[in-house]
Structure formats: C-alpha cells, structure tokens
Design a protein around this motif. Structure first.
Motif, mmCIF file in Angstrom:
data_model
loop_
_atom_site.group_PDB
_atom_site.id
_atom_site.type_symbol
_atom_site.label_atom_id
_atom_site.label_comp_id
_atom_site.label_asym_id
_atom_site.label_seq_id
_atom_site.Cartn_x
_atom_site.Cartn_y
_atom_site.Cartn_z
ATOM 1 N N ALA A 13 0.723 -1.012 0.328
ATOM 2 C CA ALA A 13 -0.561 -0.507 0.375
ATOM 3 C C ALA A 13 0.977 1.103 -0.549
ATOM 4 N N ARG A 14 1.913 1.514 0.309
ATOM 5 C CA ARG A 14 2.901 2.838 0.836
ATOM 6 C C ARG A 14 3.522 2.751 -1.019
ATOM 7 N N LEU A 15 3.862 1.782 -1.420
ATOM 8 C CA LEU A 15 5.131 1.903 -3.046
ATOM 9 C C LEU A 15 3.725 1.800 -3.772
ATOM 10 N N MET A 16 2.611 1.249 -3.649
ATOM 11 C CA MET A 16 2.159 1.236 -4.878
ATOM 12 C C MET A 16 2.243 3.171 -5.547
ATOM 13 N N THR A 17 1.774 3.631 -5.150
ATOM 14 C CA THR A 17 1.589 5.057 -6.121
ATOM 15 C C THR A 17 3.061 5.593 -6.823
ATOM 16 N N ARG A 18 4.062 4.848 -5.311
ATOM 17 C CA ARG A 18 5.420 5.199 -5.720
ATOM 18 C C ARG A 18 6.190 4.232 -7.207
ATOM 19 N N VAL A 19 5.899 3.324 -7.581
ATOM 20 C CA VAL A 19 6.372 2.346 -8.038
ATOM 21 C C VAL A 19 5.661 1.577 -8.729
ATOM 22 N N PRO A 20 6.202 0.800 -10.556
ATOM 23 C CA PRO A 20 5.177 0.641 -10.777
ATOM 24 C C PRO A 20 4.879 -0.954 -10.873
ATOM 25 N N PRO A 21 3.636 -2.071 -10.385
ATOM 26 C CA PRO A 21 3.568 -2.990 -9.698
ATOM 27 C C PRO A 21 3.768 -3.774 -10.006
ATOM 28 N N ARG A 22 5.174 -4.108 -11.625
ATOM 29 C CA ARG A 22 5.625 -5.606 -11.446
ATOM 30 C C ARG A 22 6.616 -5.413 -10.393
ATOM 31 N N LEU A 23 6.892 -4.185 -10.305
ATOM 32 C CA LEU A 23 7.914 -4.151 -9.174
ATOM 33 C C LEU A 23 8.065 -4.438 -7.540
ATOM 34 N N LEU A 24 6.886 -4.612 -7.251
ATOM 35 C CA LEU A 24 6.438 -4.643 -6.195
ATOM 36 C C LEU A 24 5.674 -6.642 -6.306
ATOM 37 N N MET A 25 4.808 -7.179 -7.899
ATOM 38 C CA MET A 25 4.137 -8.417 -7.704
ATOM 39 C C MET A 25 5.543 -9.474 -8.287
ATOM 40 N N GLY A 26 6.788 -8.924 -8.983
ATOM 41 C CA GLY A 26 7.852 -9.790 -9.061
ATOM 42 C C GLY A 26 8.585 -10.106 -7.752
ATOM 43 N N PRO A 27 9.046 -9.543 -7.317
ATOM 44 C CA PRO A 27 10.080 -9.410 -6.078
ATOM 45 C C PRO A 27 8.334 -9.964 -4.898
ATOM 46 N N GLY A 28 7.956 -9.965 -5.376
ATOM 47 C CA GLY A 28 6.857 -10.170 -4.152
ATOM 48 C C GLY A 28 6.794 -11.532 -4.096
ATOM 49 N N PHE A 29 6.636 -12.077 -5.258
ATOM 50 C CA PHE A 29 5.866 -13.914 -5.728
ATOM 51 C C PHE A 29 7.685 -14.282 -5.299
ATOM 52 N N LEU A 30 8.695 -13.520 -6.066
ATOM 53 C CA LEU A 30 9.523 -14.313 -5.534
ATOM 54 C C LEU A 30 10.175 -14.733 -3.722
ATOM 55 N N SER A 31 9.796 -13.623 -3.842
ATOM 56 C CA SER A 31 10.308 -14.063 -1.852
ATOM 57 C C SER A 31 9.432 -15.012 -1.312
ATOM 58 N N ALA A 32 7.874 -14.990 -2.074
ATOM 59 C CA ALA A 32 7.166 -15.734 -1.810
ATOM 60 C C ALA A 32 7.991 -17.328 -2.469
ATOM 61 N N SER A 33 8.666 -17.814 -3.117
ATOM 62 C CA SER A 33 9.796 -18.413 -3.607
ATOM 63 C C SER A 33 9.787 -19.292 -2.866
ATOM 64 N N VAL A 34 11.038 -17.932 -2.211
ATOM 65 C CA VAL A 34 12.183 -17.865 -1.368
ATOM 66 C C VAL A 34 11.771 -18.804 0.182
ATOM 67 N N GLY A 35 10.702 -18.404 0.664
ATOM 68 C CA GLY A 35 10.321 -18.948 1.444
ATOM 69 C C GLY A 35 9.918 -20.415 1.353
ATOM 70 N N MET A 36 9.070 -20.808 0.569
ATOM 71 C CA MET A 36 8.544 -21.590 -0.332
ATOM 72 C C MET A 36 10.154 -22.994 -0.534
ATOM 73 N N LEU A 37 10.793 -22.370 -1.186
ATOM 74 C CA LEU A 37 12.169 -23.340 -0.929
ATOM 75 C C LEU A 37 12.977 -23.732 0.341
ATOM 76 N N LEU A 38 12.804 -22.816 1.130
ATOM 77 C CA LEU A 38 13.069 -23.023 2.599
ATOM 78 C C LEU A 38 12.200 -23.737 3.153
ATOM 79 N N LEU A 39 11.152 -24.408 2.885
ATOM 80 C CA LEU A 39 10.008 -25.744 3.328
ATOM 81 C C LEU A 39 10.871 -27.142 2.484
ATOM 82 N N THR A 40 11.966 -26.759 1.870
ATOM 83 C CA THR A 40 12.152 -28.055 0.672
ATOM 84 C C THR A 40 12.918 -28.790 1.814
ATOM 85 N N GLN A 41 13.707 -28.183 2.452
ATOM 86 C CA GLN A 41 14.285 -28.647 3.911
ATOM 87 C C GLN A 41 13.811 -30.017 4.663
ATOM 88 N N LEU A 42 12.683 -29.756 4.529
ATOM 89 C CA LEU A 42 11.926 -30.317 6.124
ATOM 90 C C LEU A 42 11.772 -31.751 5.981
#
Length: 511
Positions: free
Chosen positions: A331-360
């Motif tokens: 919400a704080r960055l949406m009016t300051r940066v293009p949406p792809r610069l929130l969506m792309g890194p957001g989904f990539l961060s989530a994939s890193v979190g998911m990557l951690l769970l492959t070590q279960l």
C-alpha cells in the motif's frame, strides 16, 4: 466525446467510503476463510453424519464447483442489477446456506448447503471487489483500500484454519457453519445503510444467456476435472472426458463472446496485457499456496502431532506476514513504483520462503525453519497480492467492473483446484515410491512407522519443489506482462475501451 468524471461526483464522501470498506472487508473475510475452515472440521462432520470416505470430498467439491462455475455470472449480475444489491443478497443467502449446513442431519443436507454457499459466494465475491473498484478511484486511497482487501484475500485462508481448529476442538464442527451468520448479518446491515454505489456505473445491457450457460458449464467441468484427477488419476477415462468437455465448452464460450453485442465477458477485459498478466500470475500463485496449506496442515498434525487448534495458530506468522506485506509494503509503495516491481519481487520472495520448506524433515524445528519460511511467504504474497487486486480492475470501464472482478476470483478458484489436484498427485506419487523402496528394510512396527512418516515428508517436499518453480514462473509473468507505470496519485485519467458518454470510467494507470 467520452467524459472524464469529476472527482467529487465519482466518489462517496470519505467517511462513508471508509465505513463501507469495513463491511466489504468483513464479507470478503467470511468468503475466503470458508474455503479452509470446513477442512479442519471435515473429519468430525464425516463421523457425525456417517459420510463415506468416497463421498467426503464432495463437502469441499460441492462448494468449489458452484462457486467457481458461477463467478462470471455473479460478476455480470452485479454489473446489471447493482453491486450493492447483489452484495447484500449474496450475504443473506450465504448466511441462510450456512444455517442449513450447521443444522444438517444427513449427507445430502450438508452437501446441498455447501453448494448453496458456493452459489451465493459467487454473487458476493465479485460484488465486493467491484464495489471497491468503483468507489476508490484516487491513487493513494485506492492503495490503502486494496492493501486491506489484499491482506484479507491472502490471509483469510490461514485465519480459517485457526478459527476452524478452535471451533472444532472446543465447540462443535457445526459452528464452522454457524460462525458465518454474525459475519453476514453485520456486513449486510452495514452495507445496506452505509454503501452508496456511485451513479452511472451500472451496466443495463441485456444478459448474455448463451454466455452464462457455456461459461458455467465450462468452468464447472474444468474445476471438477481437476478434483476428479486428484481422486481417480489423470488418465482415468471420465477424467479425460470431463477435461475435453471443459475445453470444448470454454472454447465455444470465447467464440460466442466474440460475436455477441452484449457479451457476458467482454473480450476487451482479457485483451489488456496487464490484466491478463495479473490473472495468470495470481492463478499460478494460488496453485502454490493451496498446495502449501494442504501439505503443511498434514505435516503439522500427522508428523508433528499438533492439535487442530495448535495447527491453526502455527499459521499465524503467515497471516502476520501477509498483513504487513499488503498494508505496510504494497500500500505504501503502490503509488510510487510500477506494479511489476511489487508483484515480481513479491512472488520471488514467496518462492524463497517455499524453498526453505523443501528442507523439511520429520524432526524439523518449527521456530528454526517453518516460522521464517511462513514469514517470507506471507510478506511476499501480501506485497504481490495488493497491487495485483487493484490492477485487475484498474482501467476497466465501470460497467465491466463486476465481471473483471469475477475473473480475479475465477483465476484464484481454478488455481486452487489445480493446486490441490496437481500437487497432491505429485506428493502421493513420491510417497508411494519412497515406501516401495524402503519398506523392506523396516523390520519392526516402529521402523515401519518411521518409514511411513519419512515417506509423507518426502512427498510433501517433492510437491513443494514444484510450488517453488510455479511461484518463480508467476514472478516472471508479472515482470514480463505487467508493463504499466505507477498509478496516478490523483483521480482522473484517460477513458479506455470506448466508454459511451453515460458511463463513468474507472481511471486508468499512467504509463
């Protein structure tokens, strides 16, 4: 000449709009948590009502089929009939269906109530999102409103697990249905008195009946195909027939829509690359998330021995992450940066979190592994969901806001069906392979139990690897297809899609 709306005429007074958001958010929370709250209560309901193992899946499937199949129809009804009216009717109907489910005396009554919940949910969900789209048009206010909505849309499923665990453990499974009633009543009464739909945003064109029939049957067939594949396999004859039918029906739907004067789904809604990118990336992200909810729930309860309530609370870090990512980052960055610069890194961060769970492993630490993985997942998803929800309806003519909102829900619903079926199939295959190769070495009951638990974990991590890849693809699609610039900080914008003079357009994003 198409008209650009005057800010004062296109919006409700600020206090009323923000009060309206409270009731819209409450209704959205009810719909989203209902997708998971029943899952935890299902074993108790099955035993109480004598539902067979073969039919228990229909408690989930009946809701998914009705909800997913009727979303486009529900979205267009909101455009035609009025979003506020559709919203209130959806809430009342959902509450009534929930009472029916809570009072169920047998299998048929429970399944019927779940289908009815899906029907009214298909009216309610698109109406809620489209109300936000037409009420919040100024850049910063829209960012705040969709930040709240995105947090609920992303975290509501985890909230459902917590609430479902508490109600099942300390009250009764029937309260997982009854709990919807206060949500619905408060939201309906508040919406009736507070929401004022902006003038000139209703679509008064005739209803596209062929489009309704083809889209409903096609989406029902598609969702049922994935549900059936999970149970009977991907190569089973009827599974293939159902998938083939969905392809024919949805292909016919697109062909009919291209020639209809007043189509149910104007193809211009899908033709915009930004909206198409949102629908695709959101659908893929939900595939990964639904798989995670499923596997992590089983891991915590079966492998780690958590109670239903403790399992629900174990998902809290993800909820906190989603709320933070959506309201404090997105919400704080949406009016300051293009949406792809929130969506792309957001989904990539989530994939890193998911990557951690492959070590279960069987003895993995919750604090050392699962908690940080969930925080990363939540932060990433919350950051990505918020601009995605806003962008999906931004630049759409107000007359199409309902059906554009329905497409967001449809991509999530189909993604959920795919995620549950696809990832569960991968997990089951890996589990079977592990048991086959290691069972002979287990010479005692304790050793065999250990092999079975390790096989389950092996299945989960194999499927989670796929989820990592799916989230990476979602990030790539968001960066490649979403090419719009940051939203205007002030209301107004160019008119798109050839809006007639009497339509009030939703302002578009600036390139």
């Amino acid at each position: 000449m198409s008209k650009i709306p005057e800010p004062a005429a296109a919006a409700l007074p600020d206090p009323r709009r923000w009060r309206a958001l409270v009731f819209i958010a409450l209704a959205q929370l009810m719909v989203v948590l209902d997708a998971t709250i029943v899952n935890i209560a299902l074993p108790s309901a099955q035993q109480d009502l004598g539902i067979s193992d073969g039919n228990r899946q229909w408690v989930i499937t009946a809701y998914a089929l009705a909800f997913g199949g009727l979303l486009l129809f529900g979205g267009r009804i909101a455009d035609l009939w009025g979003r506020k009216r559709t919203f209130v009717v959806g809430l009342i109907g959902f509450a009534a269906a929930s009472v029916l489910g809570g009072a169920a005396t047998g299998e048929a009554m429970l399944l019927g109530s779940r289908a009815l919940q899906g029907v009214f949910g298909a009216l309610l969900a698109p109406a809620a999102l489209s109300l936000l789209a037409v009420m919040f048009t100024e850049g910063r206010e829209r960012a705040k409103a969709f930040g709240i909505y995105g947090a609920i849309a992303g975290g509501g499923g985890a909230v459902g697990l917590i609430l479902g665990g508490f109600l099942t453990e300390y009250l009764d499974w029937r309260w997982t249905f009854y709990v919807n009633v206060p949500f619905a009543v408060v939201a309906a009464v508040g919406a009736y008195f507070v929401i004022r739909e902006p003038a000139g945003t209703r679509n008064r064109s005739p209803l596209d009946v062929p489009g309704v029939v083809l889209s409903t049957l096609g989406l029902v067939a598609l969702v049922y195909g994935f549900t059936r594949a999970e149970t009977y396999g991907w190569t089973e004859d009827w599974t293939i027939i159902v998938f083939a039918a969905s392809v024919v029906l949805l292909g016919s739907f697109v062909a009919v829509e291209s020639v209809m004067r007043h189509p149910l789904l104007p193809l211009r809604v899908l033709a915009d690359r930004n909206r198409a990118g949102v629908y695709l990336s959101l659908g893929l992200a939900v595939i990964a998330m639904f798989g995670l909810f499923l596997f992590l729930t089983y891991y915590l309860q079966v492998v780690k021995g958590f109670s239903p309530l403790k399992t629900g609370f174990a998902f809290l870090p993800m909820v906190v992450g989603m709320i933070t990512g959506s309201t404090q980052i997105g919400a704080r960055l949406m009016t300051r940066v293009p949406p792809r610069l929130l969506m792309g890194p957001g989904f990539l961060s989530a994939s890193v979190g998911m990557l951690l769970l492959t070590q279960l492993e069987i003895d993995s630490s919750y604090v050392g592994l699962i908690l940080p993985a969930q925080l990363l997942l939540g932060l990433g998803m919350g950051t990505a969901f918020m601009p995605a929800m806003s962008l999906a309806t931004h630049g759409v003519q107000a007359r199409d806001a309902g059906v554009a909102s329905a497409m967001v829900n449809t991509s999530q619903q189909v993604g959920g069906a795919i995620g549950t079926a696809l990832l569960n199939t991968i997990a089951a295959s890996a589990t079977t392979a592990y048991v086959t190769s290691h069972a002979a070495s287990a010479t005692t009951p304790e050793a065999l139990r250990l092999v079975q638990l390790q096989a389950m974990v092996e299945g989960y991590t194999s499927a989670i690897w796929w989820a990592v890849g799916i989230l990476a693809v979602a990030a790539s699609i968001a960066v490649a297809m979403v090419d719009t610039g940051r939203p205007n900080a002030a209301p107004g914008g160019a008119v798109k899609d050839g809006a007639p003079d009497d339509e009030v357009p939703v302002p578009v994003l600036a390139h």
